[in-house]
Write a protein that holds these residues in place. Sequence first.
Motif, PDB file in Angstrom:
ATOM      1  N   ASN A  34      30.835  35.862  23.639  1.00  0.00           N
ATOM      2  CA  ASN A  34      32.197  35.488  23.269  1.00  0.00           C
ATOM      3  C   ASN A  34      32.809  34.557  24.310  1.00  0.00           C
ATOM      4  OD1 ASN A  34      34.513  35.807  21.459  1.00  0.00           O
ATOM      5  ND2 ASN A  34      35.473  36.828  23.213  1.00  0.00           N
TER       6      ASN A  34
ATOM      7  N   LEU B 118      31.403  31.144  23.753  1.00  0.00           N
ATOM      8  CA  LEU B 118      31.991  30.513  22.571  1.00  0.00           C
ATOM      9  C   LEU B 118      33.413  30.032  22.842  1.00  0.00           C
ATOM     10  CD1 LEU B 118      30.689  32.957  19.819  1.00  0.00           C
ATOM     11  CD2 LEU B 118      29.969  30.583  20.187  1.00  0.00           C
ATOM     12  N   LEU B 119      34.184  30.829  23.564  1.00  0.00           N
ATOM     13  CA  LEU B 119      35.546  30.415  23.902  1.00  0.00           C
ATOM     14  C   LEU B 119      35.548  29.179  24.796  1.00  0.00           C
ATOM     15  CD1 LEU B 119      37.312  33.845  24.496  1.00  0.00           C
ATOM     16  CD2 LEU B 119      37.764  32.205  22.660  1.00  0.00           C
TER      17      LEU B 119
ATOM     18  N   ALA C 235      33.201  26.851  24.886  1.00  0.00           N
ATOM     19  CA  ALA C 235      32.797  25.717  24.050  1.00  0.00           C
ATOM     20  C   ALA C 235      33.956  25.264  23.167  1.00  0.00           C
ATOM     21  CB  ALA C 235      31.596  26.100  23.193  1.00  0.00           C
ATOM     22  N   LEU C 236      34.686  26.209  22.626  1.00  0.00           N
ATOM     23  CA  LEU C 236      35.847  25.864  21.798  1.00  0.00           C
ATOM     24  C   LEU C 236      36.899  25.140  22.623  1.00  0.00           C
ATOM     25  CD1 LEU C 236      37.415  26.061  19.122  1.00  0.00           C
ATOM     26  CD2 LEU C 236      38.276  28.269  19.918  1.00  0.00           C
ATOM     27  N   HIS C 237      37.140  25.617  23.829  1.00  0.00           N
ATOM     28  CA  HIS C 237      38.117  24.988  24.708  1.00  0.00           C
ATOM     29  C   HIS C 237      37.706  23.544  25.021  1.00  0.00           C
ATOM     30  CE1 HIS C 237      41.251  24.645  27.691  1.00  0.00           C
ATOM     31  NE2 HIS C 237      40.355  24.241  28.576  1.00  0.00           N
ATOM     32  N   GLU C 238      36.431  23.335  25.314  1.00  0.00           N
ATOM     33  CA  GLU C 238      35.947  21.972  25.583  1.00  0.00           C
ATOM     34  C   GLU C 238      36.135  21.089  24.354  1.00  0.00           C
ATOM     35  OE1 GLU C 238      31.907  22.094  26.929  1.00  0.00           O
ATOM     36  OE2 GLU C 238      32.400  23.392  28.624  1.00  0.00           O
ATOM     37  N   ARG C 239      35.837  21.637  23.194  1.00  0.00           N
ATOM     38  CA  ARG C 239      35.967  20.861  21.952  1.00  0.00           C
ATOM     39  C   ARG C 239      37.421  20.501  21.696  1.00  0.00           C
ATOM     40  NH1 ARG C 239      32.424  18.980  17.699  1.00  0.00           N
ATOM     41  NH2 ARG C 239      33.751  18.831  15.893  1.00  0.00           N
ATOM     42  N   VAL C 240      38.324  21.433  21.888  1.00  0.00           N
ATOM     43  CA  VAL C 240      39.752  21.184  21.663  1.00  0.00           C
ATOM     44  C   VAL C 240      40.265  20.149  22.657  1.00  0.00           C
ATOM     45  CG1 VAL C 240      42.043  22.236  21.824  1.00  0.00           C
ATOM     46  CG2 VAL C 240      40.228  23.402  20.575  1.00  0.00           C
TER      47      VAL C 240
END
Length: 66
Positions: free
Chosen positions: A41, A44-45, A47-52
């Motif tokens: 988790n 994933l968080l 990776a999501l932060h980098e994407r955002v």
Amino acid sequence: MAKALVGYLGGPTPAQLHQSALLKRRVADLEAEVERLKTENDGLLAALHERVESVTAADLLEPVGR
């Protein structure tokens, strides 16, 4: 009260000891699974932060393909 009954009966039976060992193993397995899921988790968080963070205003204005 249960401890008093077990003491009165002469202690846990071999079957109870076996069941207790199985339950302790299951708890340890579940604790390891929780740690694995927490680590996954966190990844994933991140990776999501980098994407955002990489999204620009232009990205938001692009039409969505069908």
